[in-house]
Design an enzyme around this catalytic site. Structure first.
Site, PDB file in Angstrom:
ATOM      1  N   ALA A   1       0.844  -1.208   0.000  1.00  0.00           N
ATOM      2  CA  ALA A   1       0.000   0.000   0.000  1.00  0.00           C
ATOM      3  C   ALA A   1       0.869   1.243   0.000  1.00  0.00           C
ATOM      4  O   ALA A   1       1.319   1.701   1.050  1.00  0.00           O
ATOM      5  CB  ALA A   1      -0.935  -0.020   1.210  1.00  0.00           C
TER       6      ALA A   1
ATOM      7  N   GLU B   1       9.585  -5.194  -9.773  1.00  0.00           N
ATOM      8  CA  GLU B   1       8.155  -4.958 -10.039  1.00  0.00           C
ATOM      9  C   GLU B   1       7.964  -4.522 -11.493  1.00  0.00           C
ATOM     10  O   GLU B   1       7.071  -4.996 -12.198  1.00  0.00           O
ATOM     11  CB  GLU B   1       7.638  -3.873  -9.083  1.00  0.00           C
ATOM     12  CG  GLU B   1       6.194  -3.497  -9.366  1.00  0.00           C
ATOM     13  CD  GLU B   1       5.594  -2.571  -8.318  1.00  0.00           C
ATOM     14  OE1 GLU B   1       6.291  -2.230  -7.344  1.00  0.00           O
ATOM     15  OE2 GLU B   1       4.423  -2.200  -8.487  1.00  0.00           O
TER      16      GLU B   1
HETATM   17  C1  LIG Z   1      -5.486  -1.182 -11.289  1.00  0.00           C
HETATM   18  C2  LIG Z   1      -4.489  -0.464 -10.432  1.00  0.00           C
HETATM   19  C3  LIG Z   1      -3.759  -1.199  -9.493  1.00  0.00           C
HETATM   20  C4  LIG Z   1      -2.855  -0.545  -8.660  1.00  0.00           C
HETATM   21  N1  LIG Z   1      -2.218  -1.250  -7.658  1.00  0.00           N
HETATM   22  C5  LIG Z   1      -1.499  -0.575  -6.716  1.00  0.00           C
HETATM   23  C6  LIG Z   1      -0.974  -1.258  -5.562  1.00  0.00           C
HETATM   24  O1  LIG Z   1      -1.115  -2.478  -5.423  1.00  0.00           O
HETATM   25  N2  LIG Z   1      -0.325  -0.521  -4.645  1.00  0.00           N
HETATM   26  C7  LIG Z   1      -0.139   0.826  -4.766  1.00  0.00           C
HETATM   27  O2  LIG Z   1       0.443   1.417  -3.875  1.00  0.00           O
HETATM   28  N3  LIG Z   1      -0.624   1.499  -5.848  1.00  0.00           N
HETATM   29  C8  LIG Z   1      -1.292   0.830  -6.813  1.00  0.00           C
HETATM   30  N4  LIG Z   1      -1.800   1.513  -7.899  1.00  0.00           N
HETATM   31  C9  LIG Z   1      -1.577   2.930  -8.014  1.00  0.00           C
HETATM   32  C10 LIG Z   1      -0.626   3.340  -9.122  1.00  0.00           C
HETATM   33  O3  LIG Z   1       0.677   2.940  -8.824  1.00  0.00           O
HETATM   34  C11 LIG Z   1      -0.773   4.844  -9.305  1.00  0.00           C
HETATM   35  O4  LIG Z   1      -2.040   5.070  -9.897  1.00  0.00           O
HETATM   36  C12 LIG Z   1       0.321   5.445 -10.146  1.00  0.00           C
HETATM   37  O5  LIG Z   1       1.549   5.397  -9.466  1.00  0.00           O
HETATM   38  C13 LIG Z   1       0.036   6.907 -10.526  1.00  0.00           C
HETATM   39  O6  LIG Z   1      -0.336   7.657  -9.427  1.00  0.00           O
HETATM   40  P1  LIG Z   1      -1.675   8.558  -9.506  1.00  0.00           P
HETATM   41  O7  LIG Z   1      -2.783   7.681  -9.948  1.00  0.00           O
HETATM   42  O8  LIG Z   1      -1.825   9.273  -8.220  1.00  0.00           O
HETATM   43  O9  LIG Z   1      -1.396   9.587 -10.665  1.00  0.00           O
HETATM   44  P2  LIG Z   1      -0.644  11.001 -10.529  1.00  0.00           P
HETATM   45  O10 LIG Z   1       0.621  10.823  -9.792  1.00  0.00           O
HETATM   46  O11 LIG Z   1      -1.621  12.009 -10.037  1.00  0.00           O
HETATM   47  O12 LIG Z   1      -0.315  11.300 -12.049  1.00  0.00           O
HETATM   48  C14 LIG Z   1      -1.239  11.902 -12.975  1.00  0.00           C
HETATM   49  C15 LIG Z   1      -0.505  12.143 -14.292  1.00  0.00           C
HETATM   50  O13 LIG Z   1       0.588  13.037 -14.074  1.00  0.00           O
HETATM   51  C16 LIG Z   1       1.780  12.456 -14.540  1.00  0.00           C
HETATM   52  N5  LIG Z   1       2.899  12.864 -13.687  1.00  0.00           N
HETATM   53  C17 LIG Z   1       2.987  12.839 -12.343  1.00  0.00           C
HETATM   54  N6  LIG Z   1       4.181  13.235 -11.942  1.00  0.00           N
HETATM   55  C18 LIG Z   1       4.884  13.525 -13.059  1.00  0.00           C
HETATM   56  C19 LIG Z   1       6.212  13.983 -13.318  1.00  0.00           C
HETATM   57  N7  LIG Z   1       7.089  14.209 -12.333  1.00  0.00           N
HETATM   58  N8  LIG Z   1       6.602  14.164 -14.604  1.00  0.00           N
HETATM   59  C20 LIG Z   1       5.747  13.921 -15.618  1.00  0.00           C
HETATM   60  N9  LIG Z   1       4.480  13.485 -15.442  1.00  0.00           N
HETATM   61  C21 LIG Z   1       4.062  13.289 -14.179  1.00  0.00           C
HETATM   62  C22 LIG Z   1       1.555  10.951 -14.430  1.00  0.00           C
HETATM   63  O14 LIG Z   1       2.448  10.234 -15.262  1.00  0.00           O
HETATM   64  C23 LIG Z   1       0.106  10.849 -14.865  1.00  0.00           C
HETATM   65  O15 LIG Z   1       0.040  10.869 -16.259  1.00  0.00           O
HETATM   66  C24 LIG Z   1      -2.662   0.854  -8.786  1.00  0.00           C
HETATM   67  C25 LIG Z   1      -3.357   1.558  -9.760  1.00  0.00           C
HETATM   68  C26 LIG Z   1      -4.269   0.928 -10.574  1.00  0.00           C
HETATM   69  C27 LIG Z   1      -5.044   1.751 -11.566  1.00  0.00           C
END
Ligand SMILES: Cc1cc2nc3c(=O)[nH]c(=O)nc-3n(C[C@H](O)[C@H](O)[C@H](O)COP(=O)(O)OP(=O)(O)OC[C@H]3O[C@@H](n4cnc5c(N)ncnc54)[C@H](O)[C@@H]3O)c2cc1C
Length: 382
Positions: free
Chosen positions: A127, A247
């Site tokens: 998480a 991963e």
């Molecule tokens: C089906 C599914 C399973 C998942 N499983 C897990 C899990 O088991 N454990 C867990 O902890 N998480 C999990 N996640 C979460 C996943 O790792 C995150 O959704 C992902 O890391 C992106 O974070 P966010 O959704 O908050 O997007 P944000 O960080 O808000 O990003 C939004 C957009 O901005 C872009 N962005 C952000 N920062 C930058 C930057 N510095 N430069 C350029 N672009 C940027 C991103 O690439 C994206 O396009 C899961 C997600 C899904 C959908």
């Protein structure tokens, strides 16, 4: 899955492949539709997989694992795609959660948690992500404050794979909320009977319907200080960064398997389906598209086999793992879209596996670190 046995495989790995294939075809594939509708696998399937030795195959035998290498993790990921049975979240459970404990756990922690993960008594989750923080991991708000002999955890997590069924959650929390990366620790939470722990919704997704992806809440959850992974505070961010290469690699392995499977089902379908009195395959557009996809599949296979071989030898570097993750998942999504087109309207129907290959693919560019973050990482090494 690969057409010929890869260099990283051997007789033992192929025997494991046969076992995984038979389990996935008999025990998982027939249930996928039902699991998709209920949004999670049956809890017992974890124990069945554990009994057969399919969980934690690359964890040492002294802790209940299979004693193999990453090759077995790769085979499991490939066979799940091939069997059209991707819902059992073993990549998170075996390839990620168990390896955090194996790599950083104290001897006592490994003995305490790994045998349960290998048997299926524990279902693992990690998480990290929170409603307000995904990519910017250093900014997590969940706190674990030491109070006497316990940590008191407060915060909420979202998008957590295996989130409904998990009873062992590696929780990313700030043990020092005034610090960024240096304040992060990994705390292992055994959720059975944990007061203050609750789960939110199983989230409705556009694909991977049989995978339970959930919200988790920690409201004053108390765990013994012995649950701090590795026993030293502030190591969490470094631990995450080191394990993320594995991963990312397993996601890339699944991407290549999906590209190969997509090509196979599309060649088969277009040779059977007729339009204008001839197989769809015979149109020049179809042949050229599939020739391009076959080329992508070949390049993808060479690249991933090299990454796997290097990873088994302990030589896969961080930028290459990031390259594999972004590039191969990008190819997976493109290939899924282009091949679906060749199915016409049938490609949009759930009963055709191509539709699942398409909808399941999209998230690959998002989780495990978004593809934009992968490019950010690669650029730091240029
Ligand atoms: C089906 C599914 C399973 C998942 N499983 C897990 C899990 O088991 N454990 C867990 O902890 N998480 C999990 N996640 C979460 C996943 O790792 C995150 O959704 C992902 O890391 C992106 O974070 P966010 O959704 O908050 O997007 P944000 O960080 O808000 O990003 C939004 C957009 O901005 C872009 N962005 C952000 N920062 C930058 C930057 N510095 N430069 C350029 N672009 C940027 C991103 O690439 C994206 O396009 C899961 C997600 C899904 C959908």
């Amino acid at each position: 899955m690969p057409a010929t046995r890869p260099a990283w495989s051997d007789d033992d790995v192929e025997a494991f492949r046969d076992l995984a294939r038979s389990f996935l075809e008999k025990e998982c594939a027939p249930n996928e539709e039902r699991w998709g509708a209920q949004q999670h696998v049956d809890r017992e399937i974890w124990n069945k997989a554990g009994e057969l030795g399919l969980l934690c195959p690359s964890i040492p035998t002294e802790y209940g694992g299979g004693g193999g290498t990453f090759a077995l993790e790769a085979v499991m990921a490939e066979e799940q795609i091939r069997a059209n049975a991707p819902s059992l979240g073993t990549a998170v459970h075996s390839t990620i959660v168990a390896h955090y404990i194996n790599s950083y756990g104290t001897e006592e922690q490994k003995k305490r948690w790994l045998p349960g993960l290998a048997s299926g008594a524990f279902v693992g989750a990690v998480a990290m992500t929170e409603p307000g923080t995904g990519s910017d991991l250093q900014n997590v708000k969940t706190k674990a404050i030491k109070t006497g002999g316990e940590y008191v955890i407060d915060g909420s997590k979202t998008f957590i794979s295996n989130g409904l069924l998990a009873n062992l959650v590696i929780t990313v929390a700030k043990t020092d909320p005034d610090n960024a990366a240096a304040g992060i620790s990994l705390i292992v939470v055994e959720t059975d009977g944990a007061e203050g722990f609750s789960r939110g919704r199983v989230l409705k997704k556009i694909g991977q319907h049989g995978q339970d992806t959930s919200e988790l809440y920690f409201d004053g959850v108390r765990v013994p200080v012995d649950n701090l992974l590795g026993g030293v505070e502030g190591q969490g961010f470094v631990q995450l960064m080191q394990q993320l290469a594995q991963e990312r690699l397993v996601l890339a392995v699944a991407a290549v398997a999906a590209i190969e499977e997509t090509l196979a089902v599309t060649v088969k379908y277009t040779k059977e389906r007729e339009a204008f009195g001839k197989p769809v395959f015979n149109f020049q557009n179809t042949k050229f598209k599939l020739a391009e996809v076959a080329t992508t599949a070949k390049i993808a296979r060479v690249f991933i086999d090299d990454c796997i071989t290097k990873h088994i030898a302990g030589e896969l570097d961080i930028p290459t793992a990031s390259m594999a993750k972004w590039w191969l998942t990008e190819q997976q999504c493109r290939v899924a879209d282009e091949c679906l087109q060749l199915f016409g309207g049938y490609g949009y129907m759930e009963e055709y596996p191509i539709s699942k290959l398409f909808t399941d693919s999209r998230v690959q560019k998002i989780y495990g670190g978004t593809n934009e973050i992968m490019k950010e990482i690669i650029s730091r090494f240029l």
